[in-house]
Every structure is written in C-alpha cells, then in structure tokens.
Design a protein around this motif. Structure first.
Motif, PDB file in Angstrom:
ATOM      1  N   GLU A  41       0.836  -1.196   0.000  1.00  0.00           N
ATOM      2  CA  GLU A  41       0.000   0.000   0.000  1.00  0.00           C
ATOM      3  C   GLU A  41       0.868   1.243   0.000  1.00  0.00           C
ATOM      4  O   GLU A  41       1.857   1.316   0.722  1.00  0.00           O
ATOM      5  N   SER A  42       0.493   2.203  -0.809  1.00  0.00           N
ATOM      6  CA  SER A  42       1.188   3.486  -0.872  1.00  0.00           C
ATOM      7  C   SER A  42       2.705   3.318  -1.002  1.00  0.00           C
ATOM      8  O   SER A  42       3.471   3.789  -0.149  1.00  0.00           O
ATOM      9  N   PRO A  43       3.163   2.659  -2.073  1.00  0.00           N
ATOM     10  CA  PRO A  43       4.602   2.460  -2.236  1.00  0.00           C
ATOM     11  C   PRO A  43       5.327   3.792  -2.448  1.00  0.00           C
ATOM     12  O   PRO A  43       4.740   4.759  -2.934  1.00  0.00           O
ATOM     13  N   PRO A  44       6.603   3.825  -2.078  1.00  0.00           N
ATOM     14  CA  PRO A  44       7.375   5.048  -2.263  1.00  0.00           C
ATOM     15  C   PRO A  44       7.720   5.263  -3.736  1.00  0.00           C
ATOM     16  O   PRO A  44       7.592   4.345  -4.553  1.00  0.00           O
ATOM     17  N   ALA A  45       8.175   6.450  -4.044  1.00  0.00           N
ATOM     18  CA  ALA A  45       8.735   6.696  -5.373  1.00  0.00           C
ATOM     19  C   ALA A  45       9.947   5.782  -5.527  1.00  0.00           C
ATOM     20  O   ALA A  45      10.593   5.428  -4.537  1.00  0.00           O
ATOM     21  N   ARG A  46      10.228   5.375  -6.769  1.00  0.00           N
ATOM     22  CA  ARG A  46      11.328   4.431  -6.961  1.00  0.00           C
ATOM     23  C   ARG A  46      11.977   4.649  -8.306  1.00  0.00           C
ATOM     24  O   ARG A  46      11.328   4.945  -9.295  1.00  0.00           O
ATOM     25  N   SER A  47      13.286   4.470  -8.325  1.00  0.00           N
ATOM     26  CA  SER A  47      14.049   4.379  -9.562  1.00  0.00           C
ATOM     27  C   SER A  47      14.742   3.034  -9.556  1.00  0.00           C
ATOM     28  O   SER A  47      15.169   2.560  -8.499  1.00  0.00           O
ATOM     29  N   ALA A  48      14.818   2.411 -10.716  1.00  0.00           N
ATOM     30  CA  ALA A  48      15.549   1.151 -10.853  1.00  0.00           C
ATOM     31  C   ALA A  48      16.359   1.256 -12.133  1.00  0.00           C
ATOM     32  O   ALA A  48      15.792   1.466 -13.212  1.00  0.00           O
ATOM     33  N   VAL A  49      17.663   1.154 -11.995  1.00  0.00           N
ATOM     34  CA  VAL A  49      18.540   1.325 -13.144  1.00  0.00           C
ATOM     35  C   VAL A  49      19.573   0.206 -13.206  1.00  0.00           C
ATOM     36  O   VAL A  49      19.969  -0.352 -12.187  1.00  0.00           O
ATOM     37  N   GLU A  50      19.997  -0.103 -14.420  1.00  0.00           N
ATOM     38  CA  GLU A  50      21.099  -1.039 -14.607  1.00  0.00           C
ATOM     39  C   GLU A  50      22.398  -0.240 -14.503  1.00  0.00           C
ATOM     40  O   GLU A  50      22.506   0.855 -15.058  1.00  0.00           O
ATOM     41  N   VAL A  51      23.337  -0.799 -13.787  1.00  0.00           N
ATOM     42  CA  VAL A  51      24.647  -0.165 -13.633  1.00  0.00           C
ATOM     43  C   VAL A  51      25.721  -1.100 -14.194  1.00  0.00           C
ATOM     44  O   VAL A  51      25.452  -2.265 -14.450  1.00  0.00           O
ATOM     45  N   GLY A  52      26.914  -0.599 -14.352  1.00  0.00           N
ATOM     46  CA  GLY A  52      27.995  -1.417 -14.898  1.00  0.00           C
ATOM     47  C   GLY A  52      28.242  -2.667 -14.080  1.00  0.00           C
ATOM     48  O   GLY A  52      28.238  -3.777 -14.601  1.00  0.00           O
ATOM     49  N   HIS A  53      28.425  -2.491 -12.790  1.00  0.00           N
ATOM     50  CA  HIS A  53      28.647  -3.614 -11.875  1.00  0.00           C
ATOM     51  C   HIS A  53      28.237  -3.188 -10.479  1.00  0.00           C
ATOM     52  O   HIS A  53      28.603  -2.124 -10.018  1.00  0.00           O
ATOM     53  N   VAL A  54      27.493  -4.050  -9.817  1.00  0.00           N
ATOM     54  CA  VAL A  54      27.156  -3.826  -8.416  1.00  0.00           C
ATOM     55  C   VAL A  54      28.333  -4.368  -7.601  1.00  0.00           C
ATOM     56  O   VAL A  54      28.925  -5.388  -7.958  1.00  0.00           O
ATOM     57  N   PRO A  55      28.703  -3.709  -6.491  1.00  0.00           N
ATOM     58  CA  PRO A  55      29.829  -4.194  -5.695  1.00  0.00           C
ATOM     59  C   PRO A  55      29.686  -5.665  -5.295  1.00  0.00           C
ATOM     60  O   PRO A  55      28.580  -6.166  -5.080  1.00  0.00           O
ATOM     61  N   LYS A  56      30.809  -6.315  -5.191  1.00  0.00           N
ATOM     62  CA  LYS A  56      30.928  -7.690  -4.706  1.00  0.00           C
ATOM     63  C   LYS A  56      30.209  -8.716  -5.575  1.00  0.00           C
ATOM     64  O   LYS A  56      29.933  -9.826  -5.150  1.00  0.00           O
ATOM     65  N   GLY A  57      29.852  -8.351  -6.816  1.00  0.00           N
ATOM     66  CA  GLY A  57      29.207  -9.293  -7.707  1.00  0.00           C
ATOM     67  C   GLY A  57      27.749  -9.574  -7.396  1.00  0.00           C
ATOM     68  O   GLY A  57      27.173 -10.536  -7.901  1.00  0.00           O
ATOM     69  N   ALA A  58      27.125  -8.745  -6.571  1.00  0.00           N
ATOM     70  CA  ALA A  58      25.714  -8.929  -6.225  1.00  0.00           C
ATOM     71  C   ALA A  58      24.833  -8.567  -7.414  1.00  0.00           C
ATOM     72  O   ALA A  58      25.254  -7.864  -8.342  1.00  0.00           O
ATOM     73  N   ALA A  59      23.596  -9.034  -7.376  1.00  0.00           N
ATOM     74  CA  ALA A  59      22.640  -8.736  -8.441  1.00  0.00           C
ATOM     75  C   ALA A  59      22.078  -7.325  -8.320  1.00  0.00           C
ATOM     76  O   ALA A  59      21.675  -6.729  -9.316  1.00  0.00           O
ATOM     77  N   LEU A  60      22.049  -6.782  -7.098  1.00  0.00           N
ATOM     78  CA  LEU A  60      21.475  -5.461  -6.895  1.00  0.00           C
ATOM     79  C   LEU A  60      21.970  -4.832  -5.599  1.00  0.00           C
ATOM     80  O   LEU A  60      22.526  -5.509  -4.735  1.00  0.00           O
ATOM     81  N   GLU A  61      21.727  -3.538  -5.512  1.00  0.00           N
ATOM     82  CA  GLU A  61      21.988  -2.745  -4.313  1.00  0.00           C
ATOM     83  C   GLU A  61      20.803  -1.800  -4.155  1.00  0.00           C
ATOM     84  O   GLU A  61      20.275  -1.304  -5.151  1.00  0.00           O
ATOM     85  N   VAL A  62      20.379  -1.558  -2.908  1.00  0.00           N
ATOM     86  CA  VAL A  62      19.178  -0.766  -2.646  1.00  0.00           C
ATOM     87  C   VAL A  62      19.512   0.323  -1.628  1.00  0.00           C
ATOM     88  O   VAL A  62      20.113   0.062  -0.598  1.00  0.00           O
ATOM     89  N   GLU A  63      19.088   1.562  -1.940  1.00  0.00           N
ATOM     90  CA  GLU A  63      19.221   2.665  -0.982  1.00  0.00           C
ATOM     91  C   GLU A  63      17.864   3.343  -0.829  1.00  0.00           C
ATOM     92  O   GLU A  63      17.016   3.244  -1.714  1.00  0.00           O
ATOM     93  N   ALA A  64      17.667   3.984   0.310  1.00  0.00           N
ATOM     94  CA  ALA A  64      16.361   4.595   0.588  1.00  0.00           C
ATOM     95  C   ALA A  64      16.508   5.932   1.290  1.00  0.00           C
ATOM     96  O   ALA A  64      17.494   6.204   1.980  1.00  0.00           O
ATOM     97  N   ILE A  65      15.485   6.752   1.088  1.00  0.00           N
ATOM     98  CA  ILE A  65      15.310   8.004   1.821  1.00  0.00           C
ATOM     99  C   ILE A  65      13.975   7.889   2.536  1.00  0.00           C
ATOM    100  O   ILE A  65      12.955   7.560   1.923  1.00  0.00           O
ATOM    101  N   ALA A  66      13.995   8.129   3.846  1.00  0.00           N
ATOM    102  CA  ALA A  66      12.778   7.992   4.646  1.00  0.00           C
ATOM    103  C   ALA A  66      12.582   9.230   5.505  1.00  0.00           C
ATOM    104  O   ALA A  66      13.533   9.973   5.786  1.00  0.00           O
ATOM    105  N   THR A  67      11.364   9.430   5.917  1.00  0.00           N
ATOM    106  CA  THR A  67      11.045  10.534   6.801  1.00  0.00           C
ATOM    107  C   THR A  67      11.033  10.026   8.241  1.00  0.00           C
ATOM    108  O   THR A  67      10.800   8.841   8.493  1.00  0.00           O
ATOM    109  N   VAL A  68      11.310  10.924   9.161  1.00  0.00           N
ATOM    110  CA  VAL A  68      11.264  10.600  10.582  1.00  0.00           C
ATOM    111  C   VAL A  68      10.034  11.311  11.139  1.00  0.00           C
ATOM    112  O   VAL A  68       9.855  12.515  10.924  1.00  0.00           O
ATOM    113  N   GLU A  69       9.191  10.568  11.836  1.00  0.00           N
ATOM    114  CA  GLU A  69       7.970  11.187  12.380  1.00  0.00           C
ATOM    115  C   GLU A  69       8.188  11.619  13.806  1.00  0.00           C
ATOM    116  O   GLU A  69       8.966  11.082  14.527  1.00  0.00           O
TER     117      GLU A  69
END
Length: 126
Positions: free
Chosen positions: A98-126
């Motif tokens: 429900e109410s998912p955040p805005a998101r970008s998903a992009v292909e990069v040259g290489h994710v560190p350590k040979g992983a399939a993906l890396e995820v970062e987030a920005i969140a609000t503090v209430e």
C-alpha cells in the motif's frame, strides 16, 4: 543537525560511510547489498532472495532510528542486469503493498561484490 547511525541488525559499513545518515526530518541509507547482518554475501542466491535481503537490511537500519519501511519516501535500486527487473519487482511489491514510495531502478555497470542489486532509501522521521 546531521548524525550517523549504525545497527547490528544490518551489515556493518565496510568503508568510509555510515549505514544511515539522519537529520531531524530524514534518514538516508547507504546502499544495501544482499549481505546478512553477519556479513555473509548472498551473491549466489536468486534475485528474489537478494532483493529480500537488501530490503530487510534497509528495514533494520530504519528501525534503529524508530522508523519503518512505511516511512520510505524514495528508493533507488541499482541492478547488475536490467533483465532481473521482473524478479526484483515481484519481491519488492511484497514489501510495499500500500502506498509504495517513489522508486528508480537502473542497470549499472557492476554492483559491488558481484551482487545482483543494491538498494538505498530516503525515509522521513515522524
């Protein structure tokens, strides 16, 4: 005022960065790889399992500051291969039904350590 936060519930930073940097209003996570809190890299796991681990790491980091995935405003996903988008997206949707955040998903040259993906987030503090 900026402050750096860390938790044992997610992998420790392995370089000159913080797990999360916070202000009074926002949390900015570092990119999370599919590493367990003990530092085990799940690079041989499925994209779904790697996505799950990355998002669990983000959740653990946010919880250390009293927030949750419900507080996420924006997520960026860096994929090693854009063909993994569908598998990532199916798992991702389980975390933000429900109410998912805005998101970008992009292909990069290489994710560190040979992983399939890396995820970062920005969140609000209430």
């Amino acid at each position: 005022m900026k402050r750096s936060i860390s938790t044992d519930g997610a992998p420790a930073a392995v370089g000159a960065y913080s797990q999360v940097t916070a202000t009074d209003d926002f949390l900015f996570t570092a990119g999370q790889l599919p590493l367990t809190a003990d530092g085990e890299l799940l690079d041989d796991a499925s994209v779904a399992d790697q996505t799950r681990q990355c998002l669990n790491n983000v959740a653990a980091i946010l919880e250390a500051e009293g927030a949750s995935l419900e507080n996420v405003l924006k997520i960026t996903i860096f994929l090693n291969d854009i063909d993994d988008f569908e598998a990532m997206n199916e798992t991702y949707a389980d975390y933000f039904e429900e109410s998912p955040p805005a998101r970008s998903a992009v292909e990069v040259g290489h994710v560190p350590k040979g992983a399939a993906l890396e995820v970062e987030a920005i969140a609000t503090v209430e």
